[in-house]
Design a protein around this motif. Structure first.
Motif, PDB file in Angstrom:
ATOM      1  N   LYS A  65      -7.192 -25.857 -29.104  1.00  0.00           N
ATOM      2  CA  LYS A  65      -8.303 -26.361 -28.293  1.00  0.00           C
ATOM      3  C   LYS A  65      -8.339 -25.684 -26.931  1.00  0.00           C
ATOM      4  N   LEU A  66      -7.166 -25.499 -26.330  1.00  0.00           N
ATOM      5  CA  LEU A  66      -7.119 -24.846 -25.024  1.00  0.00           C
ATOM      6  C   LEU A  66      -7.542 -23.385 -25.128  1.00  0.00           C
ATOM      7  N   LEU A  67      -7.146 -22.712 -26.202  1.00  0.00           N
ATOM      8  CA  LEU A  67      -7.555 -21.322 -26.388  1.00  0.00           C
ATOM      9  C   LEU A  67      -9.068 -21.218 -26.492  1.00  0.00           C
ATOM     10  N   ASP A  68      -9.705 -22.190 -27.123  1.00  0.00           N
ATOM     11  CA  ASP A  68     -11.163 -22.187 -27.245  1.00  0.00           C
ATOM     12  C   ASP A  68     -11.851 -22.339 -25.892  1.00  0.00           C
ATOM     13  N   LEU A  69     -11.152 -22.924 -24.905  1.00  0.00           N
ATOM     14  CA  LEU A  69     -11.745 -23.133 -23.588  1.00  0.00           C
ATOM     15  C   LEU A  69     -11.614 -21.913 -22.678  1.00  0.00           C
ATOM     16  N   LEU A  70     -10.750 -20.986 -23.052  1.00  0.00           N
ATOM     17  CA  LEU A  70     -10.564 -19.797 -22.228  1.00  0.00           C
ATOM     18  C   LEU A  70     -11.739 -18.836 -22.405  1.00  0.00           C
ATOM     19  N   PRO A  71     -12.059 -18.071 -21.369  1.00  0.00           N
ATOM     20  CA  PRO A  71     -13.067 -17.016 -21.537  1.00  0.00           C
ATOM     21  C   PRO A  71     -12.590 -16.032 -22.614  1.00  0.00           C
ATOM     22  N   PRO A  72     -13.495 -15.428 -23.347  1.00  0.00           N
ATOM     23  CA  PRO A  72     -13.118 -14.591 -24.492  1.00  0.00           C
ATOM     24  C   PRO A  72     -12.093 -13.497 -24.174  1.00  0.00           C
ATOM     25  N   LYS A  73     -12.275 -12.788 -23.094  1.00  0.00           N
ATOM     26  CA  LYS A  73     -11.352 -11.691 -22.765  1.00  0.00           C
ATOM     27  C   LYS A  73      -9.966 -12.239 -22.418  1.00  0.00           C
ATOM     28  N   ARG A  74      -9.913 -13.336 -21.658  1.00  0.00           N
ATOM     29  CA  ARG A  74      -8.637 -13.951 -21.289  1.00  0.00           C
ATOM     30  C   ARG A  74      -7.929 -14.479 -22.521  1.00  0.00           C
ATOM     31  N   ARG A  75      -8.700 -15.065 -23.423  1.00  0.00           N
ATOM     32  CA  ARG A  75      -8.127 -15.578 -24.667  1.00  0.00           C
ATOM     33  C   ARG A  75      -7.518 -14.438 -25.478  1.00  0.00           C
ATOM     34  N   GLU A  76      -8.251 -13.332 -25.570  1.00  0.00           N
ATOM     35  CA  GLU A  76      -7.759 -12.189 -26.339  1.00  0.00           C
ATOM     36  C   GLU A  76      -6.465 -11.640 -25.735  1.00  0.00           C
ATOM     37  N   VAL A  77      -6.400 -11.551 -24.400  1.00  0.00           N
ATOM     38  CA  VAL A  77      -5.187 -11.085 -23.726  1.00  0.00           C
ATOM     39  C   VAL A  77      -4.036 -12.040 -24.022  1.00  0.00           C
ATOM     40  N   PHE A  78      -4.281 -13.347 -23.908  1.00  0.00           N
ATOM     41  CA  PHE A  78      -3.236 -14.341 -24.160  1.00  0.00           C
ATOM     42  C   PHE A  78      -2.722 -14.231 -25.593  1.00  0.00           C
ATOM     43  N   GLU A  79      -3.649 -14.146 -26.553  1.00  0.00           N
ATOM     44  CA  GLU A  79      -3.248 -14.067 -27.961  1.00  0.00           C
ATOM     45  C   GLU A  79      -2.438 -12.803 -28.242  1.00  0.00           C
ATOM     46  N   LEU A  80      -2.886 -11.673 -27.701  1.00  0.00           N
ATOM     47  CA  LEU A  80      -2.140 -10.432 -27.915  1.00  0.00           C
ATOM     48  C   LEU A  80      -0.747 -10.528 -27.308  1.00  0.00           C
ATOM     49  N   SER A  81      -0.636 -11.161 -26.152  1.00  0.00           N
ATOM     50  CA  SER A  81       0.643 -11.271 -25.478  1.00  0.00           C
ATOM     51  C   SER A  81       1.563 -12.299 -26.130  1.00  0.00           C
ATOM     52  N   ARG A  82       1.082 -13.520 -26.239  1.00  0.00           N
ATOM     53  CA  ARG A  82       1.958 -14.615 -26.650  1.00  0.00           C
ATOM     54  C   ARG A  82       2.041 -14.815 -28.166  1.00  0.00           C
ATOM     55  N   LEU A  83       0.974 -14.483 -28.884  1.00  0.00           N
ATOM     56  CA  LEU A  83       0.990 -14.709 -30.324  1.00  0.00           C
ATOM     57  C   LEU A  83       1.305 -13.436 -31.114  1.00  0.00           C
ATOM     58  N   LEU A  87      -3.304 -13.075 -17.924  1.00  0.00           N
ATOM     59  CA  LEU A  87      -2.194 -13.912 -18.402  1.00  0.00           C
ATOM     60  C   LEU A  87      -1.840 -14.983 -17.383  1.00  0.00           C
ATOM     61  N   THR A  88      -1.790 -14.605 -16.120  1.00  0.00           N
ATOM     62  CA  THR A  88      -1.475 -15.571 -15.067  1.00  0.00           C
ATOM     63  C   THR A  88      -2.495 -16.699 -15.051  1.00  0.00           C
ATOM     64  N   LEU A  89      -3.776 -16.342 -15.115  1.00  0.00           N
ATOM     65  CA  LEU A  89      -4.825 -17.362 -15.084  1.00  0.00           C
ATOM     66  C   LEU A  89      -4.805 -18.227 -16.342  1.00  0.00           C
ATOM     67  N   ALA A  90      -4.535 -17.620 -17.499  1.00  0.00           N
ATOM     68  CA  ALA A  90      -4.469 -18.395 -18.746  1.00  0.00           C
ATOM     69  C   ALA A  90      -3.317 -19.398 -18.690  1.00  0.00           C
TER      70      ALA A  90
END
Length: 183
Positions: free
Chosen positions: A118-136, A159-162
């Motif tokens: 749910k939190l990933l869905d709330l992130l802006p698309p580019k930030r979400r993509e960065v987070f997923e590439l980094s953490r997942l 990443l910091t903002l996410a």
């Protein structure tokens, strides 16, 4: 002078007239394809961003409408591919703890996974993509920067903002879980 030539010559007025004339036809075209208001709107925006960004590559011998709808179609395909990759990735997430774990562990795991999605869905698309590439996907900042064609510092900022956005939600969960363990 036709609009393609004007766009190639950086005419903002030509861009605006193309936008005004084609934004609703593009939206309708995309909506009929995917039946999603959100995705249709996003792809229309991305289409016009690409039109402006790559205006120097437009074919002066081809009608602007043909080129615009072609950009929209390829952009839609790209976005659908991203969704497919994301869904495949979520399907490959580790399963819930095995049956030998306590019921509380299973509930906590499922709740945490649901909150994360749910939190990933709330992130802006580019930030979400960065987070997923980094953490997942366990990619380094430099790999992410190369994949997404952005600077490593931009990756770091995303990443910091996410994490700043997500941390309060998970810290509340940890406090609740700690209180339950102490009982």
């Amino acid at each position: 002078m036709d609009r393609v030539s004007e766009l190639r010559n950086n005419s903002e007025a030509a861009f605006e007239s193309v936008f005004v004339e084609y934004r609703f036809p593009l939206y309708n075209f995309l909506y009929r394809k995917i039946e999603s208001d959100f995705v249709a709107r996003e792809v229309v925006q991305l289409t016009f961003i690409k039109l402006w960004r790559f205006r120097h590559h437009l074919d002066p011998g081809m009608d602007i409408a043909i080129q615009l709808f072609r950009i929209a179609k390829t952009t839609l395909i790209d976005e659908l591919r991203k969704v497919e990759v994301r869904e495949r990735h979520y399907a490959s997430m580790p399963p819930a703890p095995v049956a030998t774990d306590s019921v509380m562990d299973v509930v906590t795991y499922n709740d945490t996974k649901a909150r994360l999605l749910k939190l990933l869905d709330l992130l802006p698309p580019k930030r979400r993509e960065v987070f997923e590439l980094s953490r997942l996907h366990c990619r380094s900042n430099s790999e992410i920067a190369e994949i997404m064609a952005i600077s490593p510092k931009t990756v770091e900022n995303h990443l910091t903002l996410a994490l700043r956005f997500m941390r309060p939600f998970f810290s509340c969960l940890l406090i609740i879980f700690a209180n339950l363990v102490m009982l």
